[in-house]
Design a protein around this motif. Structure first.
Motif, PDB file in Angstrom:
ATOM      1  N   ASP A  22       0.854  -1.181   0.000  1.00 14.21           N
ATOM      2  CA  ASP A  22       0.000   0.000   0.000  1.00 14.21           C
ATOM      3  C   ASP A  22       0.895   1.237   0.000  1.00 14.21           C
ATOM      4  OD1 ASP A  22       0.764   0.506   2.675  1.00 14.21           O
ATOM      5  OD2 ASP A  22      -0.830  -0.803   3.381  1.00 14.21           O
ATOM      6  N   ALA A  23       0.267   2.414   0.078  1.00 15.25           N
ATOM      7  CA  ALA A  23       1.040   3.654  -0.054  1.00 15.25           C
ATOM      8  C   ALA A  23       2.154   3.722   0.998  1.00 15.25           C
ATOM      9  CB  ALA A  23       0.104   4.863   0.073  1.00 15.25           C
ATOM     10  N   PRO A  26       5.284   0.466  -0.091  1.00 13.29           N
ATOM     11  CA  PRO A  26       5.300   0.238  -1.539  1.00 13.29           C
ATOM     12  C   PRO A  26       6.246  -0.875  -1.972  1.00 13.29           C
ATOM     13  CG  PRO A  26       6.510   2.238  -0.990  1.00 13.29           C
ATOM     14  CD  PRO A  26       5.928   1.732   0.295  1.00 13.29           C
ATOM     15  N   ARG A  65       8.244  -4.669  -5.715  1.00 15.21           N
ATOM     16  CA  ARG A  65       7.112  -3.753  -5.631  1.00 15.21           C
ATOM     17  C   ARG A  65       6.184  -4.008  -6.807  1.00 15.21           C
ATOM     18  NH1 ARG A  65       8.468   2.179  -5.510  1.00 15.21           N
ATOM     19  NH2 ARG A  65       6.215   2.217  -5.767  1.00 15.21           N
ATOM     20  N   LEU A  66       5.038  -3.341  -6.822  1.00 18.00           N
ATOM     21  CA  LEU A  66       4.096  -3.555  -7.925  1.00 18.00           C
ATOM     22  C   LEU A  66       4.720  -3.093  -9.237  1.00 18.00           C
ATOM     23  CD1 LEU A  66       0.725  -2.436  -6.288  1.00 18.00           C
ATOM     24  CD2 LEU A  66       1.767  -4.701  -6.368  1.00 18.00           C
ATOM     25  N   LEU A  70       1.244  -4.148 -14.276  1.00 16.27           N
ATOM     26  CA  LEU A  70       0.000  -4.291 -13.521  1.00 16.27           C
ATOM     27  C   LEU A  70      -0.804  -2.991 -13.618  1.00 16.27           C
ATOM     28  CD1 LEU A  70      -1.786  -5.928 -11.506  1.00 16.27           C
ATOM     29  CD2 LEU A  70      -0.501  -4.818  -9.670  1.00 16.27           C
ATOM     30  N   TRP A  71      -0.096  -1.873 -13.432  1.00 18.49           N
ATOM     31  CA  TRP A  71      -0.748  -0.565 -13.538  1.00 18.49           C
ATOM     32  C   TRP A  71      -1.389  -0.407 -14.924  1.00 18.49           C
ATOM     33  CZ3 TRP A  71      -0.252   3.635 -16.745  1.00 18.49           C
ATOM     34  CH2 TRP A  71      -0.867   4.810 -16.315  1.00 18.49           C
ATOM     35  N   ALA A  74      -4.488  -2.650 -15.380  1.00 21.58           N
ATOM     36  CA  ALA A  74      -5.618  -2.248 -14.541  1.00 21.58           C
ATOM     37  C   ALA A  74      -6.217  -0.926 -14.986  1.00 21.58           C
ATOM     38  CB  ALA A  74      -5.183  -2.162 -13.085  1.00 21.58           C
ATOM     39  N   VAL A 130      -5.132   8.897  -3.708  1.00 16.89           N
ATOM     40  CA  VAL A 130      -5.678   8.196  -4.868  1.00 16.89           C
ATOM     41  C   VAL A 130      -5.616   6.696  -4.595  1.00 16.89           C
ATOM     42  CG1 VAL A 130      -5.327   7.655  -7.297  1.00 16.89           C
ATOM     43  CG2 VAL A 130      -5.091  10.011  -6.508  1.00 16.89           C
ATOM     44  N   ALA A 131      -6.734   6.004  -4.868  1.00 19.45           N
ATOM     45  CA  ALA A 131      -6.885   4.569  -4.629  1.00 19.45           C
ATOM     46  C   ALA A 131      -6.898   4.240  -3.142  1.00 19.45           C
ATOM     47  CB  ALA A 131      -5.832   3.740  -5.355  1.00 19.45           C
TER      48      ALA A 131
ATOM     49  N   LEU B  73      -5.972  -2.141  -6.265  1.00 17.88           N
ATOM     50  CA  LEU B  73      -4.727  -2.849  -5.935  1.00 17.88           C
ATOM     51  C   LEU B  73      -3.553  -2.330  -6.765  1.00 17.88           C
ATOM     52  CD1 LEU B  73      -6.042  -6.525  -5.692  1.00 17.88           C
ATOM     53  CD2 LEU B  73      -5.232  -5.092  -3.798  1.00 17.88           C
ATOM     54  N   ALA B  74      -3.823  -2.055  -8.037  1.00 17.11           N
ATOM     55  CA  ALA B  74      -2.736  -1.653  -8.935  1.00 17.11           C
ATOM     56  C   ALA B  74      -2.297  -0.219  -8.709  1.00 17.11           C
ATOM     57  CB  ALA B  74      -3.176  -1.838 -10.388  1.00 17.11           C
ATOM     58  N   ASN B  75      -3.192   0.610  -8.180  1.00 17.02           N
ATOM     59  CA  ASN B  75      -2.883   2.038  -8.104  1.00 17.02           C
ATOM     60  C   ASN B  75      -2.359   2.527  -6.769  1.00 17.02           C
ATOM     61  OD1 ASN B  75      -3.731   3.807 -10.633  1.00 17.02           O
ATOM     62  ND2 ASN B  75      -5.048   2.016 -10.538  1.00 17.02           N
ATOM     63  N   ARG B  76      -2.744   1.852  -5.704  1.00 16.31           N
ATOM     64  CA  ARG B  76      -2.467   2.509  -4.424  1.00 16.31           C
ATOM     65  C   ARG B  76      -1.006   2.424  -4.019  1.00 16.31           C
ATOM     66  NH1 ARG B  76      -5.372  -1.626  -0.203  1.00 16.31           N
ATOM     67  NH2 ARG B  76      -3.772  -3.197  -0.477  1.00 16.31           N
ATOM     68  N   ALA B  77      -0.248   1.489  -4.555  1.00 15.79           N
ATOM     69  CA  ALA B  77       1.186   1.441  -4.233  1.00 15.79           C
ATOM     70  C   ALA B  77       2.022   1.461  -5.508  1.00 15.79           C
ATOM     71  CB  ALA B  77       1.509   0.205  -3.407  1.00 15.79           C
ATOM     72  N   SER B  78       1.463   2.040  -6.556  1.00 16.90           N
ATOM     73  CA  SER B  78       2.156   2.025  -7.834  1.00 16.90           C
ATOM     74  C   SER B  78       3.420   2.884  -7.798  1.00 16.90           C
ATOM     75  CB  SER B  78       1.216   2.552  -8.911  1.00 16.90           C
ATOM     76  OG  SER B  78       1.946   2.880 -10.062  1.00 16.90           O
ATOM     77  N   SER B  79       4.419   2.413  -8.524  1.00 15.18           N
ATOM     78  CA  SER B  79       5.665   3.189  -8.614  1.00 15.18           C
ATOM     79  C   SER B  79       5.434   4.496  -9.362  1.00 15.18           C
ATOM     80  CB  SER B  79       6.741   2.360  -9.317  1.00 15.18           C
ATOM     81  OG  SER B  79       6.308   2.041 -10.622  1.00 15.18           O
ATOM     82  N   THR B  80       4.316   4.584 -10.076  1.00 15.46           N
ATOM     83  CA  THR B  80       4.043   5.805 -10.833  1.00 15.46           C
ATOM     84  C   THR B  80       3.362   6.847  -9.958  1.00 15.46           C
ATOM     85  OG1 THR B  80       1.809   5.196 -11.497  1.00 15.46           O
ATOM     86  CG2 THR B  80       3.586   4.388 -12.866  1.00 15.46           C
ATOM     87  N   ARG B  84       3.421  10.783 -10.552  1.00 16.80           N
ATOM     88  CA  ARG B  84       2.169  11.404 -10.953  1.00 16.80           C
ATOM     89  C   ARG B  84       1.752  12.500  -9.980  1.00 16.80           C
ATOM     90  NH1 ARG B  84      -2.443  10.376 -10.058  1.00 16.80           N
ATOM     91  NH2 ARG B  84      -3.969  10.959 -11.619  1.00 16.80           N
ATOM     92  N   VAL B 106       6.458   7.474 -19.702  1.00 14.09           N
ATOM     93  CA  VAL B 106       7.748   6.834 -19.416  1.00 14.09           C
ATOM     94  C   VAL B 106       8.040   5.812 -20.509  1.00 14.09           C
ATOM     95  CG1 VAL B 106       7.625   7.118 -16.899  1.00 14.09           C
ATOM     96  CG2 VAL B 106       6.643   5.067 -17.954  1.00 14.09           C
ATOM     97  N   HIS B 108       8.744   2.072 -21.328  1.00  6.62           N
ATOM     98  CA  HIS B 108       8.476   0.797 -20.663  1.00  6.62           C
ATOM     99  C   HIS B 108       8.384  -0.285 -21.722  1.00  6.62           C
ATOM    100  CE1 HIS B 108       7.188  -1.961 -17.629  1.00  6.62           C
ATOM    101  NE2 HIS B 108       6.041  -2.188 -18.221  1.00  6.62           N
ATOM    102  N   LEU B 115       1.338   7.914 -18.729  1.00  6.46           N
ATOM    103  CA  LEU B 115       0.912   7.802 -17.326  1.00  6.46           C
ATOM    104  C   LEU B 115      -0.229   8.737 -17.002  1.00  6.46           C
ATOM    105  CD1 LEU B 115       4.226   7.673 -15.274  1.00  6.46           C
ATOM    106  CD2 LEU B 115       2.849   5.792 -16.174  1.00  6.46           C
TER     107      LEU B 115
END
Lengths: 248, 248
Positions: A22-23, A26, A65-66, A70-71, A74, A130-131, B73-80, B84, B106, B108, B115
């Motif tokens: 989670d935030a 990470p 990490r994620l 996946l991002w 999703a 966010v999220a 799940l994909a957004n709350r700990a995303s490296s982006t 962002r 980015v 990838h 993003l």
């Protein structure tokens, strides 16, 4: 399918693994991830290897990490994409005019799920990410979403969470009726007590909330009434942009 | 793990199932999904049931689409997320000042991954979508990202895609050197030929691109030079916000 001796499937374990991040956390070592996700170490190592191969996880130093893949998966066909895309210009307008943090959220699994947040330098403190999820009964967003839910959804929520709800809002029915009448909900910040949240529903054509648009203003601020006007104007624009004409 | 007779794992199938959805195909019947994901129908039905139970897919009429839980799940700990969050206020500034679509991307898997995108009513056409991919060699974003890649990453890319790259850019090395010297890339729109993309890298302290900030302006517009100045200013702000001080 593909159940382990303990009866949980690969997918059960995958969801618990993704849910371990989670935030605030990470990235994790694989051992810490296995513990947090309650997956046996050996299985965790195998599953993580496969997730890395697919890009759903990524290595970062000695941790994982994620992954960006996946991002991507999703986000590119997300049901929130249209709502977010339509809402964003209106959120920017509110952000410019009211000059405080502006957020967009929906009701999901009996909690408030924040879809988007625009922050401003100098804005008051704000606990929404966010999220991230926030409790329905302690946020103006939750109250506005509940007040404009279809009747069966509202009754279902109250059956499941009535006690918690009533302890924070002894006169809840009257409070919800008031929100429906005035078209907005306001509530003092539950973590930061110096702030007040103000929320207005984004309505569909039946008058039910598709989402909620909110700002956080300093407590006791004379910004509250003007913020409501800005939010109502923007919320109507979002409804229209989604092809929904809310009833007057 | 948990391999089917055909040798692919549950996770292989899961990724193909998620990959079957995109902005143009946000929902599918389970049969169509099975075909698109190349998963036997019976397995697809079982897997979809399980995905629905976890909220990773959701029903919509007689079809299924990606679920809000997957987005969460994909957004709350995303490296982006950090990138962002830091970039967003600067993107809004560019969007206000230049008054054209503004995007953050980015590099990838050898493609440009978008993003974030802020659009403006009245902006010129633009083919970039959030979580969408665009080719490196046909976008100013790709060229800027490539020009400011670490040398081994650039050489690796050219080894894999040199032919395609040289057909569009016969004098690529000189072009990349020019981009490095001037600090921006510009390129006429590859789908919509009436537009020009302008991109500036968000640099880390070693002078490598963490991301790219771009606007799309009408072709031949006198907005190009001013847009470069706005983008460079905003890109430096994002670097600083990320704790990276780009070299002069």
């Amino acid at each position: 399918m593909a159940n382990s001796p303990s009866g949980d499937s690969v997918l059960d374990r995958l969801v618990r693994i993704l849910d371990a991040f989670d935030a605030g956390t990470p990235s994790l070592t694989v051992s810490a991830l296995a513990r947090r996700a309650d997956v046996p170490r050996a299985s965790a190592y195998r599953l993580v290897e496969e997730l890395l191969r697919h890009g759903l996880l990524a290595r970062e130093g000695g941790e994982v990490r994620l992954g960006l893949r996946l991002w991507e998966l999703a986000n590119r066909a997300s049901s929130t994409l249209d709502l977010r895309r339509v809402a964003m210009p209106f959120m920017e307008d509110v952000n410019q005019v009211v000059r405080q943090n502006t957020q967009l959220a929906v009701l999901h699994d009996d909690e408030v799920l924040v879809l988007e947040r625009l922050s401003r330098p100098g804005s008051v403190a704000n606990q929404a990410y966010v999220a991230g999820r926030m409790p329905v009964h302690l946020t103006s967003m939750g109250l506005a979403l509940l007040a404009f839910s279809p009747a069966p959804a509202l009754e279902g929520y109250l059956e499941r969470h009535g006690e918690r709800m009533r302890s924070a809002h002894p006169d809840l029915r009257r409070e919800l009726a008031h929100i429906r009448r005035t078209g907005y909900a306001s509530l003092e910040g539950f973590i930061d007590t110096d702030t007040t949240g103000v929320s207005v529903p984004v309505l569909d054509r039946r008058g039910h909330a598709l989402a909620v648009l909110a700002v956080v203003v300093p407590r006791g601020s004379n910004l509250l009434r003007p913020a409501v006007m800005a939010l109502r104007t923007a919320a109507r624009g979002i409804s229209r942009g989604l092809g929904e004409i809310p009833p007057d």
